[in-house]
Design a protein around this motif. Structure first.
Motif, PDB file in Angstrom:
ATOM      1  N   PHE A  72       4.436 -14.733  32.015  1.00 19.61           N
ATOM      2  CA  PHE A  72       5.469 -13.786  32.434  1.00 19.61           C
ATOM      3  C   PHE A  72       6.038 -14.204  33.783  1.00 19.61           C
ATOM      4  N   ASN A  73       5.166 -14.574  34.706  1.00 20.10           N
ATOM      5  CA  ASN A  73       5.625 -14.964  36.051  1.00 20.10           C
ATOM      6  C   ASN A  73       6.429 -16.261  36.046  1.00 20.10           C
ATOM      7  N   SER A  74       6.077 -17.207  35.192  1.00 20.19           N
ATOM      8  CA  SER A  74       6.863 -18.445  35.155  1.00 20.19           C
ATOM      9  C   SER A  74       8.214 -18.226  34.488  1.00 20.19           C
ATOM     10  N   ARG A  75       8.329 -17.140  33.738  1.00 21.21           N
ATOM     11  CA  ARG A  75       9.600 -16.844  33.076  1.00 21.21           C
ATOM     12  C   ARG A  75      10.481 -15.919  33.902  1.00 21.21           C
ATOM     13  N   PHE A  76       9.885 -14.913  34.517  1.00 20.49           N
ATOM     14  CA  PHE A  76      10.696 -13.884  35.177  1.00 20.49           C
ATOM     15  C   PHE A  76      10.531 -13.841  36.691  1.00 20.49           C
ATOM     16  N   ALA A  77       9.697 -14.703  37.250  1.00 23.19           N
ATOM     17  CA  ALA A  77       9.501 -14.763  38.700  1.00 23.19           C
ATOM     18  C   ALA A  77       9.393 -16.239  39.077  1.00 23.19           C
ATOM     19  N   ASP A  78       8.586 -16.529  40.053  1.00 24.99           N
ATOM     20  CA  ASP A  78       8.441 -17.912  40.509  1.00 24.99           C
ATOM     21  C   ASP A  78       7.047 -18.460  40.228  1.00 24.99           C
ATOM     22  N   GLY A  79       6.472 -18.078  39.100  1.00 29.19           N
ATOM     23  CA  GLY A  79       5.130 -18.536  38.765  1.00 29.19           C
ATOM     24  C   GLY A  79       5.102 -20.002  38.362  1.00 29.19           C
ATOM     25  N   ILE A  80       3.928 -20.568  38.377  1.00 24.97           N
ATOM     26  CA  ILE A  80       3.735 -21.963  38.010  1.00 24.97           C
ATOM     27  C   ILE A  80       3.788 -22.098  36.493  1.00 24.97           C
ATOM     28  N   GLY A  81       4.505 -23.082  36.033  1.00 26.30           N
ATOM     29  CA  GLY A  81       4.622 -23.337  34.605  1.00 26.30           C
ATOM     30  C   GLY A  81       6.070 -23.379  34.177  1.00 26.30           C
ATOM     31  N   THR A  82       6.269 -23.509  32.889  1.00 22.73           N
ATOM     32  CA  THR A  82       7.611 -23.597  32.344  1.00 22.73           C
ATOM     33  C   THR A  82       7.983 -22.278  31.675  1.00 22.73           C
ATOM     34  N   ASN A  83       9.102 -22.257  30.980  1.00 20.12           N
ATOM     35  CA  ASN A  83       9.534 -21.069  30.240  1.00 20.12           C
ATOM     36  C   ASN A  83      10.564 -21.490  29.191  1.00 20.12           C
ATOM     37  N   PRO A  84      10.821 -20.642  28.209  1.00 16.20           N
ATOM     38  CA  PRO A  84      11.753 -21.020  27.145  1.00 16.20           C
ATOM     39  C   PRO A  84      13.156 -21.363  27.644  1.00 16.20           C
ATOM     40  N   GLU A  85      13.647 -20.629  28.643  1.00 17.47           N
ATOM     41  CA  GLU A  85      15.001 -20.892  29.128  1.00 17.47           C
ATOM     42  C   GLU A  85      15.101 -22.256  29.803  1.00 17.47           C
ATOM     43  N   GLU A  86      14.084 -22.619  30.567  1.00 14.41           N
ATOM     44  CA  GLU A  86      14.053 -23.933  31.209  1.00 14.41           C
ATOM     45  C   GLU A  86      14.037 -25.038  30.150  1.00 14.41           C
ATOM     46  N   LEU A  87      13.285 -24.832  29.094  1.00 12.89           N
ATOM     47  CA  LEU A  87      13.215 -25.826  28.033  1.00 12.89           C
ATOM     48  C   LEU A  87      14.542 -25.939  27.289  1.00 12.89           C
ATOM     49  N   GLU A 120      31.587 -45.628  22.490  1.00 14.96           N
ATOM     50  CA  GLU A 120      32.451 -45.834  21.326  1.00 14.96           C
ATOM     51  C   GLU A 120      33.916 -45.938  21.720  1.00 14.96           C
ATOM     52  N   ALA A 121      34.298 -45.323  22.847  1.00 15.59           N
ATOM     53  CA  ALA A 121      35.680 -45.396  23.338  1.00 15.59           C
ATOM     54  C   ALA A 121      35.913 -46.639  24.202  1.00 15.59           C
ATOM     55  N   GLY A 122      34.868 -47.454  24.376  1.00 20.12           N
ATOM     56  CA  GLY A 122      35.019 -48.701  25.119  1.00 20.12           C
ATOM     57  C   GLY A 122      34.672 -48.630  26.593  1.00 20.12           C
ATOM     58  N   PHE A 123      33.982 -47.581  27.013  1.00 20.65           N
ATOM     59  CA  PHE A 123      33.608 -47.415  28.417  1.00 20.65           C
ATOM     60  C   PHE A 123      32.084 -47.494  28.556  1.00 20.65           C
ATOM     61  N   VAL A 124      31.650 -48.067  29.670  1.00 21.74           N
ATOM     62  CA  VAL A 124      30.219 -48.165  29.942  1.00 21.74           C
ATOM     63  C   VAL A 124      29.894 -47.227  31.098  1.00 21.74           C
ATOM     64  N   PRO A 125      29.228 -46.115  30.812  1.00 22.68           N
ATOM     65  CA  PRO A 125      28.906 -45.191  31.895  1.00 22.68           C
ATOM     66  C   PRO A 125      27.892 -45.798  32.855  1.00 22.68           C
ATOM     67  N   GLU A 126      28.210 -45.722  34.136  1.00 22.11           N
ATOM     68  CA  GLU A 126      27.282 -46.195  35.162  1.00 22.11           C
ATOM     69  C   GLU A 126      26.207 -45.151  35.424  1.00 22.11           C
ATOM     70  N   GLU A 127      26.625 -43.881  35.508  1.00 25.20           N
ATOM     71  CA  GLU A 127      25.669 -42.781  35.672  1.00 25.20           C
ATOM     72  C   GLU A 127      26.288 -41.497  35.155  1.00 25.20           C
ATOM     73  N   LEU A 128      25.504 -40.757  34.383  1.00 26.22           N
ATOM     74  CA  LEU A 128      25.872 -39.426  33.897  1.00 26.22           C
ATOM     75  C   LEU A 128      24.767 -38.486  34.343  1.00 26.22           C
ATOM     76  N   LYS A 129      25.118 -37.465  35.084  1.00 27.00           N
ATOM     77  CA  LYS A 129      24.128 -36.505  35.581  1.00 27.00           C
ATOM     78  C   LYS A 129      24.576 -35.105  35.169  1.00 27.00           C
ATOM     79  N   THR A 130      23.757 -34.448  34.378  1.00 22.86           N
ATOM     80  CA  THR A 130      24.106 -33.128  33.861  1.00 22.86           C
ATOM     81  C   THR A 130      23.051 -32.111  34.241  1.00 22.86           C
ATOM     82  N   ASP A 131      23.492 -30.995  34.789  1.00 22.11           N
ATOM     83  CA  ASP A 131      22.643 -29.825  35.009  1.00 22.11           C
ATOM     84  C   ASP A 131      23.058 -28.773  33.992  1.00 22.11           C
ATOM     85  N   SER A 132      22.085 -28.123  33.389  1.00 21.30           N
ATOM     86  CA  SER A 132      22.348 -26.989  32.509  1.00 21.30           C
ATOM     87  C   SER A 132      21.641 -25.780  33.104  1.00 21.30           C
TER      88      SER A 132
END
Length: 137
Positions: free
Chosen positions: A34-49, A68-80
């Motif tokens: 519960f704490n890792s999901r709804f507070a700052d507890g140690i561990g993971t949670n479904p939303e993080e996954l 496929e469009a002919g470009f070589v990505p140097e770096e792609l960084k995505t936050d969700s």
């Protein structure tokens, strides 16, 4: 292809705890509570996954589409960022910064939007998805 994960939970929702193990064992009895999901507890949670799954899937799909469009990505960084509001997941907000030599911003935005719409994880979600895509020089 099929992938598997297992969740084990012991006790009540607030006082109990559990662990998750994935087929690859990258998560191997990884704690969640519960704490890792709804507070700052140690561990993971479904939303993080879910956030990790969406960021990873979208970024790989974008790499494929750019290649496929002919470009070589140097770096792609995505936050969700997954939003849980009143017991319901309502949003996955994707924020992308990319270094892709030789592409115009207009073409980059078009390809990024297509990747967001067609990555398998996006297709599995019934909630809103937003994309903020920045092409760095």
């Amino acid at each position: 292809m099929k992938r598997r994960a297992q969740a084990i939970w012991n006790g009540t929702v607030k006082e109990g705890n559990g662990h998750l193990t994935t087929q690859s064992t990258v998560l191997n009895q990884t704690q969640y509570s519960f704490n890792s999901r709804f507070a700052d507890g140690i561990g993971t949670n479904p939303e993080e996954l879910l956030a990790a799954a969406h960021a990873g899937c979208f970024t790989m799909k974008l790499s494929l589409d750019l290649t496929e469009a002919g470009f070589v990505p140097e770096e792609l960084k995505t936050d969700s960022t997954i939003t849980l509001d009143n017991g319901k997941i309502t949003l996955s907000a994707l924020k992308l910064t990319a270094k892709v030599p030789g592409i115009s911003d207009e073409e980059f935005q078009r390809i990024a939007k297509h990747a967001e719409e067609t990555c398998p994880v996006s297709g599995a979600f019934s909630f809103d998805i937003t994309l903020e895509a920045v092409l760095e020089a």
